[in-house]
Enzyme design. Sequence first.
Site, PDB file in Angstrom:
ATOM      1  N   TYR A 140       1.048  -1.322  -0.001  1.00  0.00           N
ATOM      2  CA  TYR A 140      -0.002  -0.060   0.007  1.00  0.00           C
ATOM      3  C   TYR A 140       0.666   1.245  -0.082  1.00  0.00           C
ATOM      4  CZ  TYR A 140      -4.188  -2.852   0.616  1.00  0.00           C
ATOM      5  OH  TYR A 140      -5.228  -3.556   0.476  1.00  0.00           O
TER       6      TYR A 140
ATOM      7  N   LYS B 238       1.872 -14.539   5.855  1.00  0.00           N
ATOM      8  CA  LYS B 238       2.149 -15.453   4.825  1.00  0.00           C
ATOM      9  C   LYS B 238       3.638 -15.793   4.879  1.00  0.00           C
ATOM     10  CE  LYS B 238       0.478 -18.146   1.599  1.00  0.00           C
ATOM     11  NZ  LYS B 238      -0.226 -19.475   1.841  1.00  0.00           N
TER      12      LYS B 238
ATOM     13  N   ASP C 143      -3.890 -17.859   4.973  1.00  0.00           N
ATOM     14  CA  ASP C 143      -4.897 -18.294   4.410  1.00  0.00           C
ATOM     15  C   ASP C 143      -5.608 -19.228   5.264  1.00  0.00           C
ATOM     16  OD1 ASP C 143      -2.395 -19.764   4.435  1.00  0.00           O
ATOM     17  OD2 ASP C 143      -2.356 -20.713   2.417  1.00  0.00           O
TER      18      ASP C 143
ATOM     19  N   ASP D   7      -6.668  -5.942   5.263  1.00  0.00           N
ATOM     20  CA  ASP D   7      -7.819  -5.452   4.123  1.00  0.00           C
ATOM     21  C   ASP D   7      -8.587  -6.398   3.817  1.00  0.00           C
ATOM     22  OD1 ASP D   7      -9.166  -3.700   2.575  1.00  0.00           O
ATOM     23  OD2 ASP D   7      -7.415  -3.171   1.090  1.00  0.00           O
TER      24      ASP D   7
END
Length: 475
Positions: free
Chosen positions: A160, A237, A338, A362
């Site tokens: 971002y 992740k 995930d 987000d």
Amino acid sequence: MYEKITPPTTGSKITFADGKPIVPDDPIVPFIRGDGTGVDIWPATERVIDAAVATAYGDRRKIHWFKVYAGDEACELYGTYQYLPEDTLTAIKEYGVAIKGPLTTPIGGGIRSLNVALRQIFDLYACVRPCRYYAGTPSPHKSPDKLDVIVYRENTEDIYLGIEWKEGSPIAEKLIHYLNAELIPATPEHGKKQIPLDSGIGIKPISKKGSQRLVRRAIEHAIRLPKPKNQVTLVHKGNIMKYTEGAFRDWGYELATAEFRADCVTERESWILGNKEKNPDLSVEDNARMVEPGYDALTDEKKAKVCQEVESVLTSIWETHGNGKWKDKVMVNDRIADSIFQQIQTRPDEYSILATMNLNGDYLSDAAAAIVGGLGMGPGANIGDTCAIFEATHGTAPKHAGLDRINPGSVILSGVMMLEYMGWQEAADLIKKGLAAAIVHREVTYDLARLMEPPVDPPLKCSEFASAIIRHFDD
Ligand SMILES: NC(=O)C1=CN([C@@H]2O[C@H](COP(=O)(O)OP(=O)(O)OC[C@H]3O[C@@H](n4cnc5c(N)ncnc54)[C@H](OP(=O)(O)O)[C@@H]3O)[C@@H](O)[C@H]2O)C=CC1
Ligand SMILES: O=C(O)CCC(=O)C(=O)O
Ligand SMILES: [Mg+2]
């Protein structure tokens, strides 16, 4: 000082000390109406907040709203491409606490996000998005009441930051050639990998400072929560992005076990301590075997590392955290990104505060909002050390704009977060009570109406939902 706007002639400034707001009884609060459904949502929100403050405090307290401009409305007043005028930035800086509707960001080109720009300009590094269930809200989930989580999302970095180069641009080509010819070959772990020449390139910086200040806020919040919600899950992740997302996890644990040692226990530490408590004669190696899945198949070097970890935990924190004392501490664990998306659906009650990087947060905040009733019920706050801007999780929902039909609940609940941040708890509680009662009485907007059994027809308009919330203050 201002080019085209004038602050209210009455009211006082909110100031900050040690990262906390000092709020007068007559604060001036800038607001941005927002694009798209902002035209519907903002008036409804302002009316509900004003009514709650008046009901809770009479003449003693009042918010003095200061209209400032961003997005389409700003271009109308300040001229083409003036999406985020200097006036608006000056006002937010001066008054410290602001609230906004959603702002449009074009896809694939055009201006970068104004929403993200505001967070970066004011260094609002913690995006706080609570997802809790209001009884009676229809949900696609079987047990939405079991989800009560707060996403703490790092808000200033990750992809971002917006450092990207378009495919085919001279810098993208130069960078790809440099990476392919020099940097990748110079890094043995990358082997013979090469970046395709027709790639766009984006940079994902994750800093130690940015990660740790976010996790610090998350832990400080968890310390204030009762058991068993006093828990922080580091979401990452890190298996794939080792030096960005994996580092976020490692820095999170580092902070928890250094700065908050007396208050925190990590999940692995709790296993080691718990194993020892159940069996005081347990050997270090057997304890390691219980903590590390597949221990016996590990190399000797890896086994020694796990044994060292067990020994170190037992020698360093047995006194302070052993014999069950760890059960009162803030539990810090981590989950792969995930996996957490399925965990909040399959085991929602096992999670509380989810500390994430920008992109994961987000995605996760929209997903969690969907479980408890949809984006119309997803509030948020962007918090820094000397400024805070409150805004919903959702965007401008353009197809519903101007129809007086959208659910204003998420911006109204963002207003609740603002009132709580200001210490005006009584007004915040009135709104929560009014909203909860409106839902129980099936007085809801289209999004909740269509999911209710039987469906509510006709649903309330956006403005009518605001009136229903106010009416139910007295229930
Ligand atoms: N912080 C911000 O200001 C944000 C801005 N954006 C921007 O908003 C624009 C539109 O984004 P988009 O992808 O359409 O996502 P949106 O979040 O704006 O809307 C997607 C869908 O979510 C549902 N929804 C959104 N808000 C509400 C609400 N208040 N009440 C009920 N349902 C709601 C609607 O679903 P349905 O039609 O099925 O009822 C809507 O069509 C983009 O320019 C994007 O960049 C996006 C996110 C945050
Ligand atoms: O700024 C935008 O357009 C989108 C931002 C967003 O989705 C969010 O912050 O949740
Ligand atoms: Mg989003």
